[in-house]
Design an enzyme around this catalytic site. Structure first.
Site, short mmCIF file in Angstrom:
data_model
loop_
_atom_site.label_atom_id
_atom_site.label_comp_id
_atom_site.label_asym_id
_atom_site.label_seq_id
_atom_site.Cartn_x
_atom_site.Cartn_y
_atom_site.Cartn_z
N SER A 121 24.78 52.49 -12.77
CA SER A 121 24.94 53.05 -14.10
C SER A 121 25.92 54.23 -14.14
O SER A 121 26.80 54.27 -15.02
CB SER A 121 23.56 53.43 -14.63
OG SER A 121 23.66 54.27 -15.72
N HIS A 141 13.82 56.08 -13.51
CA HIS A 141 13.01 57.10 -14.17
C HIS A 141 12.73 58.32 -13.30
O HIS A 141 11.89 59.15 -13.63
CB HIS A 141 11.70 56.48 -14.66
CG HIS A 141 11.87 55.56 -15.85
ND1 HIS A 141 13.08 55.38 -16.49
CD2 HIS A 141 10.99 54.77 -16.51
CE1 HIS A 141 12.91 54.54 -17.49
NE2 HIS A 141 11.66 54.13 -17.52
#
Ligand code: SAH
Ligand code: MG
Length: 209
Positions: A121, A141
């Site tokens: 990402s 996360h």
């Protein structure tokens, strides 16, 4: 019920139905607010949430870029809470959700409206240049991945577009902190985003500056 939605509900993954429906509605509204712009999903796993976004993309005549390295987050690895042995590649012993993702998207009939971007990402974000009508952040996360997704992706939400954040838990008793502390709170405090709505652990923010 729409055929695509039945596929979403049957797909492997982590998106609850009410939150998926809210995401779908937000994507349609965002496409109307920022005509012609695409959606970006950060963290697709096996494509469950991607179906809600892909169906909205089809309805709005746009596309969703689905960014994932398909190797799983820390919390998806063997021994962790969200691990599924079915997504381990027997040849390498590593997670590989890409075959599952492709099958989910094809079976839902959305292949024309979903573009898989297979990679890290932060790397993709660094080279991204297209303002998005909606960016949905549901990747790693942990503190570091959440910080990187905040820094990398929030600038790409078009003015008037939507930042959607998953797994936001204001109460620590409900779940992990980083999506709340490293993405949601900084987005609001930056003054660039205003809260539009909340459904379960999904937050929808509008870019205002
Ligand atoms: N949106 C999905 C769940 C995503 S799970 C659903 O609702 O079902 C989180 C995903 O983020 C995993 O598939 C993992 O591979 C991906 N991910 C985590 N960190 C990443 C990174 N740095 N780059 C790319 N993808 C990442
Ligand atoms: Mg999630």
């Amino acid at each position: 019920m729409s055929r695509w939605r039945e596929h979403a509900l049957a797909a492997k993954g982590f998106m609850p139905a009410d939150e998926g429906d809210a995401l779908h509605g937000a994507a349609l509204a965002a496409a109307a607010a920022v005509p012609g712009a695409p959606f970006v999903e950060v963290g697709s796993y096996c494509g469950r949430s991607t179906i809600w976004l892909g169906a909205a993309a089809r309805q709005a005549a746009t596309v969703v870029f689905a960014v994932d390295h398909h190797r799983g987050s820390d919390e998806n690895q063997a021994g962790w809470e969200h691990h599924d042995p079915a997504v381990v590649d027997a040849r390498t012993g590593r997670m590989d959700t890409l075959p599952w993702f492709r099958r989910t998207v094809e079976e839902a009939g959305l292949a024309e409206h979903v573009v898989a971007v297979v990679g890290s990402s932060p790397t993709v974000a660094r080279h991204w240049r297209t303002p998005a009508a909606l960016v949905f952040i549901d990747g790693g996360h942990g503190v570091e991945p959440a910080r990187a997704d905040y820094a990398g992706w929030t600038p790409h939400v078009a003015l008037g577009g939507t930042l959607a954040i998953h797994d936001v838990f204001p109460d620590p008793a409900d779940g992990g902190r980083p999506p709340y502390e490293e993405i949601y709170v900084p987005a609001l405090e930056s003054g660039r985003f205003r809260l539009a709505s909340a459904t379960g652990a999904l937050r929808l923010l509008t870019r205002v500056d």
